[in-house]
Design a protein around this motif. Structure first.
Motif, short mmCIF file in Angstrom:
data_model
loop_
_atom_site.label_atom_id
_atom_site.label_comp_id
_atom_site.label_asym_id
_atom_site.label_seq_id
_atom_site.Cartn_x
_atom_site.Cartn_y
_atom_site.Cartn_z
N GLY A 61 -51.67 15.43 -9.68
CA GLY A 61 -50.52 15.18 -9.08
C GLY A 61 -49.98 13.73 -8.82
N LEU A 65 -46.00 11.34 -9.77
CA LEU A 65 -45.32 10.22 -8.84
C LEU A 65 -44.97 8.87 -9.78
N SER A 84 -50.88 8.82 4.45
CA SER A 84 -50.77 9.74 3.31
C SER A 84 -52.06 9.58 2.75
N PHE A 85 -52.22 10.45 1.24
CA PHE A 85 -53.34 10.28 0.62
C PHE A 85 -52.87 8.91 -0.24
N VAL A 130 -43.43 11.34 2.44
CA VAL A 130 -44.27 12.44 2.09
C VAL A 130 -44.19 13.72 3.49
N ASP A 156 -43.03 13.03 -2.02
CA ASP A 156 -44.51 13.42 -2.58
C ASP A 156 -44.58 14.45 -1.59
N ALA A 158 -46.77 17.05 -2.35
CA ALA A 158 -48.22 17.37 -2.48
C ALA A 158 -48.85 18.49 -1.78
N SER A 180 -48.84 18.45 -6.15
CA SER A 180 -50.40 18.34 -6.67
C SER A 180 -50.72 19.79 -6.73
N GLY A 192 -54.07 19.42 -11.56
CA GLY A 192 -52.57 19.67 -11.97
C GLY A 192 -51.64 19.17 -10.98
C1 LIG Z 1 -53.54 15.41 -3.46
C2 LIG Z 1 -52.61 14.26 -3.19
C3 LIG Z 1 -51.92 13.56 -4.16
C4 LIG Z 1 -52.39 13.53 -5.57
O1 LIG Z 1 -52.58 14.51 -6.28
P1 LIG Z 1 -53.78 14.67 -7.38
O2 LIG Z 1 -53.45 15.94 -7.96
O3 LIG Z 1 -55.29 14.68 -6.69
O4 LIG Z 1 -53.76 13.55 -8.25
C5 LIG Z 1 -50.78 12.66 -3.77
N1 LIG Z 1 -50.15 12.57 -2.55
C6 LIG Z 1 -50.84 13.57 -1.65
C7 LIG Z 1 -50.00 13.39 -0.35
C8 LIG Z 1 -51.94 14.27 -1.91
O5 LIG Z 1 -52.39 14.94 -0.67
#
Ligand SMILES: *Cc1c(COP(=O)(O)O)cnc(C)c1O
Length: 369
Positions: A61, A65, A84-85, A130, A156, A158, A180, A192
């Motif tokens: 994921g 980006l 965010s992450f 996000v 984002d 995800a 993600s 993925g």
């Molecule tokens: C999980 C996540 C990602 C990254 O995803 P990966 O698949 O782990 O690379 C990006 N942004 C947010 C907000 C996420 O929670």
């Protein structure tokens, strides 16, 4: 003896007996990656499930980006959220783009649209919000601002798998949106991800970029990367998709139990469902007010852990406090007061399709003292 540990999530696995025939089929085909049969099938199935026009699968994921920014040639400064992450901001950094953080809305944790305009400079080219915890951003207001200033919007998404607002997939908002499918997400392909766009030409360009920039055997049209998803994980994802609705409904039932039990607990706040929104219950964050609850967030977090209830403090620490970003002008704490407060108070409670009644009770007892 300590009880079994209750983790914040548990991966949704397709039944092994359904996956084995797929493996046999892949072995027969001898086509393991590079837009194979299962890859194409999963892209089709996801377009339908998510109600989006074009999707490109990725191996995680984070690459979508990074590649979305490449595909749209975003440069200079991008306005984003610290709540965010960390991958959200890292994707900007990997493109040589300066992240500009704005504060969040205390009711959702999402970027506060009213803070965006003040952060725009002549170098700003895009906004990267996000949908935190899968709760839809104010996409309408963000789009208005983007249109006024000529900016692109990349979401984002995800956390927002399957989330709809007024019957429309939230993943359709913006110029592009990323997903993600990491093992910890509502829907996973082990590792993925995907990039959603709105026209065939853009999808073509994204597919070139995720395959080193190859447009054909001898032509390289962009400094691409290797972001391709393989056949095994595509087949796994195709099977999982059949079970995701049921898993989301089980998460919903857990959320109902938590809300009912926590509604009168002083100093514990949770987020309610929003009207018109089909939620995915990907996370169940609670916010602990030390003064009213009588215990700090960290103390509660440790107390829960001591009885085997492993919540997670998503999103603490804030991205703006990490060494790479803390020197930025927009990382100053006074600029991000609400994000800091949320990061200091949050615990995401365990929520997943496999959480049984006794698990739910153990989580609740650990909070209710
Ligand atoms: C999980 C996540 C990602 C990254 O995803 P990966 O698949 O782990 O690379 C990006 N942004 C947010 C907000 C996420 O929670």
């Amino acid at each position: 003896m300590m009880n079994k540990v209750i983790t914040v999530t548990s991966p949704l696995l397709p039944p092994l007996e359904e996956f084995t025939p797929c493996l046999e089929d892949i072995w027969k085909r001898k086509w393991l990656t590079n837009n194979g049969y299962y890859h194409q099938e999963l892209e089709k199935a996801l377009c339908e499930y998510l109600k989006v026009p074009y999707i490109s699968l990725f191996t995680n994921g984070t690459l979508p980006l990074i590649c979305a920014l490449q595909a749209m040639r975003i440069t200079g400064e991008v306005i984003t959220t610290p709540y965010s992450f960390v991958a959200t901001t890292h994707a900007l950094w990997w493109n040589g783009i300066k992240p500009v953080f704005v504060d969040v809305d205390p009711l959702t944790g999402n970027m506060d649209p009213e803070k965006i305009e003040a952060a725009i400079t002549p170098k700003t080219t895009a906004i990267m919000p996000v949908h935190v915890y899968g709760r839809p951003c104010d996409t309408k207001r963000i789009q208005e601002i983007a249109d006024t200033y000529g900016l692109k919007v990349i979401y984002d998404a995800a956390h927002a798998f399957g989330v709809e607002k007024d019957g429309v997939s939230i993943i359709n908002a913006g110029d592009m949106a990323t997903l993600s499918f990491h093992a910890t997400k509502v829907y996973n392909t082990i590792e993925g991800g995907a990039l959603v766009c709105h026209d065939a030409q853009t999808k073509q360009r994204i597919d070139y970029i995720k395959n080193f920039g190859f447009a054909n055997e001898t032509t390289v049209v962009a400094p691409g990367i290797n972001g391709k998803m393989d056949e095994l994980r595509s087949a796994y994802g195709l099977l999982s998709l059949k079970y995701v609705d049921e898993a989301i409904e089980k998460r919903h039932q857990v959320a109902i139990r938590y809300r009912e039990a926590l509604k009168d607990v002083r100093g514990i706040r949770y987020l309610d469902d929003s009207s018109g929104v089909k939620h995915n219950y990907s996370y169940f964050p609670i916010f602990v007010s030390e003064r009213e609850y009588g215990m700090s967030r960290n103390a509660l977090y440790e107390k829960m852990k001591s009885v085997g209830v492993y919540g997670r403090r998503y999103f603490y620490p804030l991205i703006s406090t990490f060494s790479t970003y803390k020197g930025l002008e927009s990382s100053r704490e006074e600029n991000l007061l609400i994000a800091h407060k949320m990061a200091d108070e949050v615990i995401c409670l365990p929520i997943h399709h496999d959480l049984g009644e006794t698990d739910i009770e153990r989580v609740l007892i650990s909070i209710l003292k």
